[in-house]
Enzyme design. Sequence first.
Site, short mmCIF file in Angstrom:
data_model
loop_
_atom_site.label_atom_id
_atom_site.label_comp_id
_atom_site.label_asym_id
_atom_site.label_seq_id
_atom_site.Cartn_x
_atom_site.Cartn_y
_atom_site.Cartn_z
N ASP A 83 4.34 -0.54 23.71
CA ASP A 83 5.75 -0.98 23.70
C ASP A 83 5.97 -2.45 23.41
O ASP A 83 5.11 -3.30 23.61
CB ASP A 83 6.41 -0.61 25.03
CG ASP A 83 5.68 -1.19 26.26
OD1 ASP A 83 4.44 -1.33 26.22
OD2 ASP A 83 6.36 -1.50 27.25
N GLU A 141 4.54 -0.13 29.11
CA GLU A 141 3.92 -1.01 30.10
C GLU A 141 4.94 -1.97 30.71
O GLU A 141 4.84 -2.34 31.87
CB GLU A 141 2.77 -1.82 29.47
CG GLU A 141 1.90 -2.56 30.47
CD GLU A 141 2.53 -3.81 31.08
OE1 GLU A 141 2.34 -4.05 32.28
OE2 GLU A 141 3.25 -4.54 30.36
N GLU A 142 5.92 -2.35 29.90
CA GLU A 142 6.85 -3.41 30.33
C GLU A 142 7.96 -2.92 31.24
O GLU A 142 8.75 -3.73 31.72
CB GLU A 142 7.50 -4.06 29.09
CG GLU A 142 6.53 -4.73 28.13
CD GLU A 142 6.02 -6.07 28.64
OE1 GLU A 142 6.40 -6.49 29.74
OE2 GLU A 142 5.23 -6.70 27.90
N ARG A 182 -12.53 -11.83 35.16
CA ARG A 182 -12.49 -12.15 36.59
C ARG A 182 -12.77 -10.88 37.38
O ARG A 182 -12.07 -9.89 37.24
CB ARG A 182 -11.15 -12.72 37.00
CG ARG A 182 -11.17 -13.15 38.47
CD ARG A 182 -9.88 -13.74 38.96
NE ARG A 182 -10.08 -14.18 40.32
CZ ARG A 182 -10.44 -15.42 40.67
NH1 ARG A 182 -10.60 -16.35 39.75
NH2 ARG A 182 -10.63 -15.74 41.93
N HIS A 368 6.02 -13.18 25.86
CA HIS A 368 7.43 -13.02 26.27
C HIS A 368 8.31 -14.16 25.77
O HIS A 368 9.33 -14.44 26.38
CB HIS A 368 7.57 -12.85 27.79
CG HIS A 368 7.02 -11.54 28.32
ND1 HIS A 368 7.65 -10.79 29.29
CD2 HIS A 368 5.92 -10.84 27.99
CE1 HIS A 368 6.94 -9.69 29.54
NE2 HIS A 368 5.88 -9.70 28.76
ZN LIG Z 1 4.44 -8.31 28.90
ZN LIG Z 2 1.57 -7.09 28.13
#
Ligand SMILES: [Zn+2]
Ligand SMILES: [Zn+2]
Length: 398
Positions: A83, A141-142, A182, A368
């Site tokens: 997305d 995902e967003e 990580r 973003h």
């Molecule tokens: Zn994002």
């Molecule tokens: Zn992302």
Amino acid sequence: MPELVARVKQLAHTYTPDTVQVRRHIHANPELSFEEHNTAAYVRSVLEGYGLEPVAMAETGLVALVQGRNPEKRTIALRADLDALPIMEANEVAYKSKKDGVMHACGHDVHTASLLGAARILQEMRGEFEGTVKLIFQPGEEKFPGGASLMIREGVLQNPAPAQILGQHVFPMLPAGKVGFRAGMYMASADEIYITVKGKGGHAAMPEQNVDTVLIASHLIVAMQQIVSRHASPKVPSVLSFGKVEAKGATNVIPNEVKIEGTFRTMNEVWREEAHKRIKKLAEGLCESMGGSCEIDIKKGYPFLKNDPSLTERTRAAAEAYLGAENVVDLDLWMGAEDFAYYSQEVPACFYRLGTRNEARGIVSSVHTPTFDIDEAALETSIGLMAYAALQELAAKA
Ligand SMILES: [Zn+2]
Ligand SMILES: [Zn+2]
């Protein structure tokens, strides 16, 4: 250079120009969360072109299997997200978004193109490894509740069940050619908090006749900070921030109610539940003690993302072998949220970062933002490393 590294590097080099074209096509044709119909159709056609048989899942998601010799031996999953975001692209590039107000500003075009490139390498090498690689292309995902949670509900982690899952995300703070890891806690859970403080509004000059909602809300915001500072273990990162306070009174009017909205983020699911209870109890008790009341609603978002320590160690070792130790860095904790976290709560997972920065070319914008872009040299790193890490994991003893 070990033979396998050389072999994967050679294929990655060969397939990079096509991967760049795939990324540009997806970038130019972005779709919002859970509306990725054309993107999914495109991904399907690319996969079918490699001889794979993708299956639809969660409406706009896709799953496909690359089967090596002895495919039942072990399965490892690789994940990408499809997305884009409601952002107007400001980059003047040949592959600029053709849709006003929609942009791949989080690099999910890169993740999808990379997984397609890795799939092509693995499919080419299917006679050279044992086991199965499960390719997961997820929607949304967003946007809450996150495509990952829908894919899991529809059985993406079954038949065959992956023993491990790997995912990657673009990282504009790190130069292209490098990757970061990580182990353990990596990204935060994120919950939204909505509180309405109720009292008795009235003339501000006559406080004795009112229940002052503004004062109660002010106390509440201050008191809430003690939940993090006095109840969270110092070893567990926690953030409680209120970014919206709405009191529609006036200089001389106390309003009947005040709304407070905030975010609570942490990296421990047990503490997360306890914190929710404490936030509710404190809000209700404090409002009552001051003569008012409150309504409180906590909307649970994504869980926290934990990178399995031994899988992360092995994937990191694979990255060092593939890219050289000088190109593998340690990541800091990140209080942002990511729906890959849902997978990490179910199976051993490793979510690593792909460097995409190129300072000399001015490619430095954060995700973003309307000017986010990547150095496409990162794609060669990305497709090769993903394929190599999957091969190493399939061959691992764990
Ligand atoms: Zn994002
Ligand atoms: Zn992302």
